[in-house]
Scaffold this motif. Structure first.
Motif, short mmCIF file in Angstrom:
data_model
loop_
_atom_site.label_atom_id
_atom_site.label_comp_id
_atom_site.label_asym_id
_atom_site.label_seq_id
_atom_site.Cartn_x
_atom_site.Cartn_y
_atom_site.Cartn_z
N LEU A 10 0.83 -1.19 0.00
CA LEU A 10 0.00 0.00 0.00
C LEU A 10 0.88 1.25 0.00
CD1 LEU A 10 -2.68 -1.08 2.62
CD2 LEU A 10 -2.80 -1.24 0.14
N PRO A 11 0.41 2.33 -0.61
CA PRO A 11 1.21 3.57 -0.62
C PRO A 11 1.29 4.19 0.76
CG PRO A 11 -0.98 3.97 -1.52
CD PRO A 11 -0.87 2.49 -1.32
N GLU A 12 2.38 4.89 1.03
CA GLU A 12 2.52 5.57 2.31
C GLU A 12 1.48 6.68 2.44
OE1 GLU A 12 6.43 7.01 2.91
OE2 GLU A 12 7.39 5.04 2.74
N ILE A 13 1.04 6.91 3.68
CA ILE A 13 0.06 7.96 3.93
C ILE A 13 0.73 9.31 3.81
CG2 ILE A 13 -1.51 8.96 5.63
CD1 ILE A 13 -1.90 6.19 6.78
N GLU A 14 0.18 10.16 2.97
CA GLU A 14 0.77 11.48 2.75
C GLU A 14 0.40 12.42 3.89
OE1 GLU A 14 0.74 14.96 -0.73
OE2 GLU A 14 -0.24 13.01 -1.05
N THR A 15 1.36 13.23 4.32
CA THR A 15 1.10 14.20 5.39
C THR A 15 0.09 15.23 4.92
OG1 THR A 15 3.34 13.93 6.26
CG2 THR A 15 2.12 15.90 6.93
N PRO A 16 -1.02 15.40 5.63
CA PRO A 16 -2.03 16.36 5.19
C PRO A 16 -1.57 17.79 5.44
CG PRO A 16 -2.66 15.41 7.30
CD PRO A 16 -1.43 14.67 6.86
N PRO A 17 -2.17 18.74 4.76
CA PRO A 17 -1.82 20.16 4.96
C PRO A 17 -2.42 20.69 6.26
CG PRO A 17 -3.61 19.97 3.38
CD PRO A 17 -3.20 18.57 3.71
N VAL A 18 -1.99 21.88 6.63
CA VAL A 18 -2.60 22.55 7.79
C VAL A 18 -3.98 23.04 7.37
CG1 VAL A 18 -0.41 23.23 8.79
CG2 VAL A 18 -1.48 24.72 7.11
#
Length: 264
Positions: A10-18
């Protein structure tokens, strides 16, 4: 059973924006309010409704529900309606994103009122969180961008936005998320010439459509705070790999067949 013993990557979870990232990791001043009611805040932005074959409420002898938990039996499913409600009906789920038309201050206030009203969020801090997350999703969520860019092309209530469950941007790996091109994931259709697994969203009708749990947007529509960019969820086309070498199992099969053919 998890990830087929390493065959599915599975792809890594991308850091969400503020501000979503700060709310999740505890650095935002409103994090405590958000984390204590994170399911409620997700419910504010769901584009689909949650259902099950049978929902059992916890009730006492008088028939009153004594807490807010429940049990489900049978199949869990998600349903979606049209982009706009029928006349004299309130906006619900996906329809709330289109309240007020343009993203003006008054339109945003109307959306916040609707989201907080449905979910019994009445504090100043909760309303501020809802307002900030509304703006975030409208800026970053690719499904919302597709809906809004195609809506003006719907000439009548019989025209629909159709989201293909298996289409991916041309030339890209099926599990790599890229900002989708509208033609790669959606189209405008007239009538009912669609397959069972496609999501068909009309401008205005009074019907709810079941979404196939094998559709790659099944999770993104229900859990927008996890899939804030509309990243793909589960798909029956997820590729498998050799857990030791990391190479594609399909590629290994092709190489094996070619080797046997050359030897023959």
């Amino acid at each position: 059973m998890c990830c087929a013993s390493g065959k599915v990557q599975l792809p890594e979870i991308e850091t969400p924006p503020v501000p979503l990232n700060g709310l999740l990791i505890g650095t935002d001043p409103d994090s405590n309010v958000f984390l204590k009611s994170i399911r409620t805040f997700n419910s504010c932005f769901q584009m689909t409704s949650f259902g099950a074959t049978e929902i059992v409420q916890n009730t006492n002898a008088n028939g009153q529900q004594y807490n807010f938990t429940f049990k489900i039996r049978g199949q869990v499913y998600h349903k979606i309606g049209s982009l706009l409600p029928m006349p004299n009906e309130p906006h619900k789920f996906l329809q709330i994103y289109f309240m007020g038309g343009e993203d003006s201050g008054s339109a945003l206030a109307n959306r916040v009122d609707a989201r907080c009203g449905y979910n019994n969020l009445d504090s100043f801090f909760a309303r501020r969180i809802v307002s900030e997350l509304d703006a975030l999703l409208n800026e970053h969520n690719e499904l919302l961008k597709i809906f809004k860019s195609h809506m003006h092309k719907l000439e009548s209530d019989n025209h629909a936005i159709v989201i293909n469950p298996d289409k991916t941007p041309a030339g890209e790996h099926i599990r790599r998320f890229n900002a989708p091109v509208a033609d790669d994931v959606a189209g405008i259709m007239f009538g009912d010439r669609t397959s069972a697994r496609e999501i068909v969203i009309r401008m205005r009708n009074n019907n709810l459509q079941f979404i196939a749990d094998t559709h790659r947007s099944y999770d993104a529509l229900q859990y927008p705070l996890i899939f804030w960019k509309r990243q793909d969820g589960y798909s029956i086309n997820i590729k498998q790999r050799d857990p030791v070498s990391g190479t594609s199992l399909i590629m290994n099969l092709i190489i094996t067949l070619l080797t046997k053919q050359l030897n023959y």
